[in-house]
Design an enzyme around this catalytic site. Structure first.
Site, mmCIF file in Angstrom:
data_model
loop_
_atom_site.group_PDB
_atom_site.id
_atom_site.type_symbol
_atom_site.label_atom_id
_atom_site.label_comp_id
_atom_site.label_asym_id
_atom_site.label_seq_id
_atom_site.Cartn_x
_atom_site.Cartn_y
_atom_site.Cartn_z
ATOM 1 N N GLU A 1 42.504 47.432 11.074
ATOM 2 C CA GLU A 1 43.123 48.670 11.310
ATOM 3 C C GLU A 1 44.593 48.657 11.678
ATOM 4 O O GLU A 1 45.561 49.418 11.296
ATOM 5 C CB GLU A 1 42.554 49.515 12.558
ATOM 6 C CG GLU A 1 42.807 50.723 12.627
ATOM 7 C CD GLU A 1 44.111 50.932 13.322
ATOM 8 O OE1 GLU A 1 44.522 52.082 13.315
ATOM 9 O OE2 GLU A 1 44.362 49.983 14.249
ATOM 10 N N ASP B 1 40.189 44.228 15.892
ATOM 11 C CA ASP B 1 41.597 43.608 15.630
ATOM 12 C C ASP B 1 42.663 44.084 16.450
ATOM 13 O O ASP B 1 42.412 45.142 16.909
ATOM 14 C CB ASP B 1 42.143 43.487 14.248
ATOM 15 C CG ASP B 1 42.624 44.901 13.968
ATOM 16 O OD1 ASP B 1 41.782 45.951 14.094
ATOM 17 O OD2 ASP B 1 43.611 45.022 13.001
#
Length: 491
Positions: A194, A127
């Site tokens: 994250e 991400d």
């Protein structure tokens, strides 16, 4: 006592002091530095730089953006990225077991021959953070185009952290094609959240490992890089393999008052009281220290410094105050020394001529391993010293544990970093931001944070900023690093 004897005694004392300083400085040799012993011999790895670069370019094109408001996340992009991984790395998906964690986090398991050996965990996240609205035109190339020029792959995620995910999958493919058979089980994780706290991805991996009695010997996740010209006083590139990371905490400072019309204020307004509290807090920094992980870092860097700096660091018992003062002059040095204080949000009245009923500020702290949440809250309360200011914790997480850098896992990472990147200094270090590793410490014995790429000062602005890019050579070196690490760790 005669003046002559006093002078003689002082001269003798000064001479002894100089001898002690020189002895301690000369004892701090390169042989004591991490990775100074003879490195292992590694087989050459044939890699296709064009193919690897194209794969990272294609990965960048998927807008796997973690929005802070999670209802705005377009998970179709995440699904499309996962489908692309399956098509792009068919050998990995055929050979390894794929465990889906919370649908979007991937955990690849390469079963080892010897089940008595504890596994290792390599991890990265795919991400990315959003592009700051209005800055798109400032980018040299569109942030999700994945443009490749003669030297670089451009786009969001090339540094943070799709490059690591792609390099690990490239490395797995190479090893499979070499018919490599691991004796130790290898886990490779690609997490999806994250950038917004790791509450499903890395946390889900930890839950799965606990449920299946899996305890990695060590984990390796993102963290620092090979730093070129970024450590003052050290000419060599520095591979900072971080053995701990700071915690974080958000505190709310709040002041309430009667309100009313701004033409008739009664003494200090709520905004004024709050402003004084923030001023007092920022003028009361927490104690810094060259002990613990911070001290260990500079102990390992000192042998690579010029002689005068080596004298200072070899004799911290005498010069610690001077060293701390100089380090604190830079934002990075100050962050390594202590828990940092950063007022980030402020609110008061809804209109210029209305006295505020409530004034509110959010203060962000990055907790050094030497401090706890409780000790920082106590420090804040004492520094403000005003009962009109309410201090409340919104959220917080303590600093991580400090992992062992004398064990085989750290030494393997250090030795392979030196093999791939050449003449570099290696040191244990401290990550000042949050990573998935803070979750993994619930299962793994030791946790390390290091990206096997080399960065310069001009690259730093790309992290969560503009013109993020990674050199083609770096991507190839990262792939070689993971090939060698997987081979070494799994034997």
């Amino acid at each position: 006592m005669p003046i002559k004897k006093i002078i003689t005694s002082l001269l003798i004392a000064l001479a002894l002091l100089i001898l002690i300083l020189l002895f301690r400085t000369l004892s701090m040799s390169l042989e004591s530095a991490v990775g100074a012993t003879t490195a292992a011999v590694y087989e050459n790895v044939e890699l296709d730089s064009k193919k690897i670069s194209q794969h990272l370019s294609q990965a960048v094109a998927f807008k796997t953006i973690s929005q802070q408001n999670q209802t705005e996340i377009n998970y179709a992009e995440f699904t499309a990225f996962i489908d692309w991984l399956a098509k792009t790395y068919p050998k990995v998906h055929a050979k390894l077991k794929l465990i889906r964690i919370n649908e979007f986090t991937l955990l690849y398991q390469w079963q080892g021959q010897d089940l008595s050996l504890p596994p290792v965990l390599l991890s990265g996240h795919y991400d990315v953070v959003p592009v700051i609205p209005g800055t798109e035109a400032v980018w040299t190339h569109p942030p999700f185009a994945g443009v490749i020029d003669d030297l670089h792959i451009w786009g969001r995620g090339t540094l943070d952290d799709k490059s690591a995910v792609i390099a690990m999958l490239e490395a797995l493919t190479v090893l499979i094609e070499q018919n490599f058979v691991p004796k130790r089980t290898i886990y490779v994780a690609a997490t999806h959240d994250e950038e917004i706290g790791s509450e499903q991805g890395a946390a889900g991996i930890v839950e799965w490992m606990k449920a299946n009695s899996v305890q990695p010997m060590w984990s390796l996740d993102e963290g620092s890089f090979v730093l070129n010209g970024l450590i003052p006083g050290v000419a060599k590139p520095v591979a900072s393999i971080n053995v701990a990371e700071k915690g974080f905490m958000n505190l709310e400072l709040k002041v309430s008052s009667e309100g009313g019309h701004s033409s008739m204020p009664k003494g200090h307004t709520a905004v004024g009281i709050l402003s004084t509290a923030i001023h007092n807090l920022q003028n009361s920094p927490l104690e810094g220290s060259l002990e613990g992980v911070t001290g260990d870092m500079f102990d390992h860097l000192a042998p690579h410094m010029p002689f005068i700096q080596r004298v200072l660091f070899a004799n911290k018992w005498l010069f610690s105050g001077l060293i701390e003062h100089k380090l604190a002059e830079s934002a990075g040095g100050n962050a390594m020394l202590r828990t940092t204080i950063a007022p980030t949000m402020l609110s008061g009245s809804i209109k210029a001529n209305i006295l505020p009923i409530n004034a509110r500020a959010i203060i962000n702290f990055r907790l050094h391993p030497s401090d706890s949440i409780e000790s920082v809250v106590e420090h804040v309360t004492q520094s403000i010293n005003d009962p009109r200011v309410t201090v409340s914790m919104i959220e917080g997480s303590p600093a991580s544990q400090v992992s062992d850098y004398d064990n085989a896992g750290f030494q393997k990472i250090a030795a392979i970093a030196k093999h791939v990147h050449g003449e570099i200094a290696v040191t244990p270090g401290l990550t000042i931001a949050a990573t998935d590793s803070r979750k993994y410490e619930d299962v793994a014995i030791d946790n390390y944070r290091f990206n096997p790429m080399s960065i310069h000062a001009e690259d730093v602005a790309g992290f969560h900023g503009t013109n993020e890019r990674l050199s083609i050579g770096n991507m190839v070196k990262a792939t070689e690093f993971y090939v060698q690490l997987m081979k070494s760790a799994a034997r």
